[in-house]
Design a protein around this motif. Structure first.
Motif, mmCIF file in Angstrom:
data_model
loop_
_atom_site.group_PDB
_atom_site.id
_atom_site.type_symbol
_atom_site.label_atom_id
_atom_site.label_comp_id
_atom_site.label_asym_id
_atom_site.label_seq_id
_atom_site.Cartn_x
_atom_site.Cartn_y
_atom_site.Cartn_z
ATOM 1 N N SER A 25 0.816 -1.215 0.000
ATOM 2 C CA SER A 25 0.000 0.000 0.000
ATOM 3 C C SER A 25 0.850 1.266 0.000
ATOM 4 C CB SER A 25 -0.928 0.009 1.210
ATOM 5 O OG SER A 25 -0.166 -0.105 2.409
ATOM 6 N N SER A 26 2.161 1.126 0.302
ATOM 7 C CA SER A 26 3.046 2.279 0.359
ATOM 8 C C SER A 26 3.411 2.744 -1.052
ATOM 9 C CB SER A 26 4.323 1.923 1.123
ATOM 10 O OG SER A 26 5.322 2.910 0.925
ATOM 11 N N PRO A 27 3.486 4.052 -1.287
ATOM 12 C CA PRO A 27 3.922 4.559 -2.601
ATOM 13 C C PRO A 27 5.297 4.029 -3.003
ATOM 14 C CG PRO A 27 2.963 6.326 -1.305
ATOM 15 C CD PRO A 27 3.077 5.147 -0.387
ATOM 16 N N ALA A 28 6.159 3.737 -2.020
ATOM 17 C CA ALA A 28 7.503 3.235 -2.312
ATOM 18 C C ALA A 28 7.471 1.847 -2.931
ATOM 19 C CB ALA A 28 8.339 3.219 -1.038
ATOM 20 N N SER A 29 6.365 1.135 -2.770
ATOM 21 C CA SER A 29 6.247 -0.225 -3.289
ATOM 22 C C SER A 29 5.420 -0.284 -4.567
ATOM 23 C CB SER A 29 5.608 -1.140 -2.232
ATOM 24 O OG SER A 29 6.449 -1.267 -1.106
ATOM 25 N N ARG A 30 5.095 0.855 -5.118
ATOM 26 C CA ARG A 30 4.240 0.881 -6.300
ATOM 27 C C ARG A 30 4.991 1.528 -7.470
ATOM 28 N NH1 ARG A 30 -0.833 -0.295 -4.189
ATOM 29 N NH2 ARG A 30 -1.936 0.315 -6.081
ATOM 30 N N GLY A 31 4.837 0.960 -8.640
ATOM 31 C CA GLY A 31 5.557 1.424 -9.819
ATOM 32 C C GLY A 31 6.136 0.227 -10.545
ATOM 33 N N TYR A 32 6.582 0.417 -11.770
ATOM 34 C CA TYR A 32 7.126 -0.706 -12.537
ATOM 35 C C TYR A 32 8.451 -1.133 -11.929
ATOM 36 C CZ TYR A 32 8.305 -3.626 -16.537
ATOM 37 O OH TYR A 32 8.618 -4.700 -17.350
ATOM 38 N N ARG A 33 8.555 -2.394 -11.596
ATOM 39 C CA ARG A 33 9.681 -2.912 -10.818
ATOM 40 C C ARG A 33 11.038 -2.587 -11.457
ATOM 41 N NH1 ARG A 33 10.533 -5.083 -5.753
ATOM 42 N NH2 ARG A 33 8.376 -5.776 -5.909
ATOM 43 N N THR A 34 11.162 -2.759 -12.754
ATOM 44 C CA THR A 34 12.444 -2.498 -13.417
ATOM 45 C C THR A 34 12.844 -1.035 -13.275
ATOM 46 O OG1 THR A 34 11.961 -4.271 -15.003
ATOM 47 C CG2 THR A 34 13.682 -2.702 -15.603
ATOM 48 N N THR A 35 11.881 -0.145 -13.380
ATOM 49 C CA THR A 35 12.159 1.288 -13.220
ATOM 50 C C THR A 35 12.571 1.605 -11.796
ATOM 51 O OG1 THR A 35 10.625 1.893 -14.992
ATOM 52 C CG2 THR A 35 11.140 3.594 -13.372
ATOM 53 N N LEU A 36 11.879 1.033 -10.823
ATOM 54 C CA LEU A 36 12.224 1.268 -9.422
ATOM 55 C C LEU A 36 13.639 0.789 -9.116
ATOM 56 C CD1 LEU A 36 8.915 0.222 -7.592
ATOM 57 C CD2 LEU A 36 9.714 2.526 -8.118
ATOM 58 N N GLU A 37 13.984 -0.387 -9.625
ATOM 59 C CA GLU A 37 15.318 -0.936 -9.354
ATOM 60 C C GLU A 37 16.405 -0.075 -10.004
ATOM 61 O OE1 GLU A 37 13.690 -5.524 -8.888
ATOM 62 O OE2 GLU A 37 14.402 -4.805 -10.822
ATOM 63 N N ALA A 38 16.123 0.461 -11.184
ATOM 64 C CA ALA A 38 17.069 1.381 -11.822
ATOM 65 C C ALA A 38 17.204 2.660 -10.993
ATOM 66 C CB ALA A 38 16.616 1.701 -13.238
ATOM 67 N N ASN A 39 16.078 3.151 -10.475
ATOM 68 C CA ASN A 39 16.110 4.367 -9.645
ATOM 69 C C ASN A 39 16.971 4.165 -8.405
ATOM 70 O OD1 ASN A 39 14.402 5.684 -11.411
ATOM 71 N ND2 ASN A 39 12.563 5.325 -10.200
ATOM 72 N N TYR A 40 16.822 3.011 -7.748
ATOM 73 C CA TYR A 40 17.599 2.739 -6.538
ATOM 74 C C TYR A 40 19.095 2.757 -6.864
ATOM 75 C CZ TYR A 40 13.061 0.850 -5.040
ATOM 76 O OH TYR A 40 11.732 0.674 -4.768
ATOM 77 N N ALA A 41 19.468 2.149 -7.987
ATOM 78 C CA ALA A 41 20.883 2.089 -8.376
ATOM 79 C C ALA A 41 21.427 3.489 -8.661
ATOM 80 C CB ALA A 41 21.044 1.191 -9.601
ATOM 81 N N ILE A 42 20.662 4.284 -9.381
ATOM 82 C CA ILE A 42 21.083 5.649 -9.713
ATOM 83 C C ILE A 42 21.292 6.462 -8.436
ATOM 84 C CG2 ILE A 42 20.349 7.814 -10.787
ATOM 85 C CD1 ILE A 42 18.881 6.038 -12.881
#
Length: 262
Positions: A25-42
């Motif tokens: 339910s958290s906004p941090a857990s929502r979004g396309y997984r590949t994009t989120l993982e790229a964001n974390y790396a950046i």
């Protein structure tokens, strides 16, 4: 939870500290997984102190079941024929797999551009020149493709989950300033464990001296293939080892669906 778009996020802040769990339910857990993982790396790469060596692993969840369409902005080929019902048909799963691989490719390019390891050409493609960086990039798969995703001339019955070549034979691409005569293929046998010694060589560490003598070390030299184009004529590794055992899954495991129903 819903496949690639809604999933519990777990942050491991540091050794000895409790994990931080972000519920679906958290906004941090929502979004396309590949994009989120790229964001974390950046974010992580940009946070590293200047002139301090760093290493990061981006363990993309893609491309894997459950099959789901990727955001249209990340799909660059003209993919047609995908059913609207996201059925488990071989045609749909193969097209969805193509979408997920393209999305992963595009996000990997974004990681390079946003961390200033590469630039973007006028047509949107990525311009990466290893000679202008002091960074080594390795892209590697973890296993062969799964059954219906296998393309000719390979055999789906000898794919992921088997010890045949197309089950254990995976892509490995290495780019870096030390690579002599780039854009060539190395046909000699290698193994993913060879990356352990390779990263040691890149960092100037003799892993055979750093690792206690009580620990077995299966890593074989990989760097010579990059610095000496003729090394391929004298293979270093003479054998590989693989074994297979079915994995353990939860009773509510869901595979292959486009949308996981509540």
């Amino acid at each position: 939870q819903n496949g690639y778009y809604v999933g519990q996020r777990v942050e491991d802040p540091a050794r000895g500290r409790a994990a931080i769990i972000k519920q679906p339910s958290s906004p941090a857990s929502r979004g396309y997984r590949t994009t989120l993982e790229a964001n974390y790396a950046i974010q992580w790469i940009k946070s590293q102190p200047k002139k301090t060596p760093w290493m990061t692993t981006i363990a993309f969840s893609a491309a894997h079941t459950p099959y789901q369409p990727a955001p249209r902005s990340l799909v660059y080929s003209d993919i047609s024929g995908l059913g609207n019902d996201c059925s488990d048909s071989a045609v749909d799963s193969r097209l969805l797999m193509t979408q997920m691989v393209e999305a992963m490719d595009k996000e990997l390019g974004r990681v390079l551009v946003e961390t200033r390891l590469a630039t973007r050409n006028a047509d949107g493609t990525v311009n990466f020149d290893p000679k202008k960086t002091n960074t080594v990039i390795v892209v590697v798969g973890d296993n062969g493709s799964f059954a219906g995703d296998v393309r000719l001339p390979f055999d789906p019955s000898l794919s992921k989950g088997t010890v045949y070549q197309t089950g254990v034979w995976v892509p490995m691409i290495i780019a870096g300033p030390m690579v002599v005569a780039p854009n060539r293929r190395v046909e000699s046998m290698t193994n993913v464990v060879d990356l352990f010694g390779f990263f040691g060589d890149v960092a100037g560490i003799d892993v055979r001296k750093a690792v206690p003598a009580t620990h077995g070390l299966d890593s074989m030299p990989l760097l010579p293939y990059l610095t000496n184009p003729d090394q391929d004529n004298s293979p270093i590794r003479t054998s590989n080892f693989a074994q297979y055992e079915p994995n353990t899954r939860s009773s509510n495991y869901v595979s292959g669906t486009c949308v996981i129903k509540s």
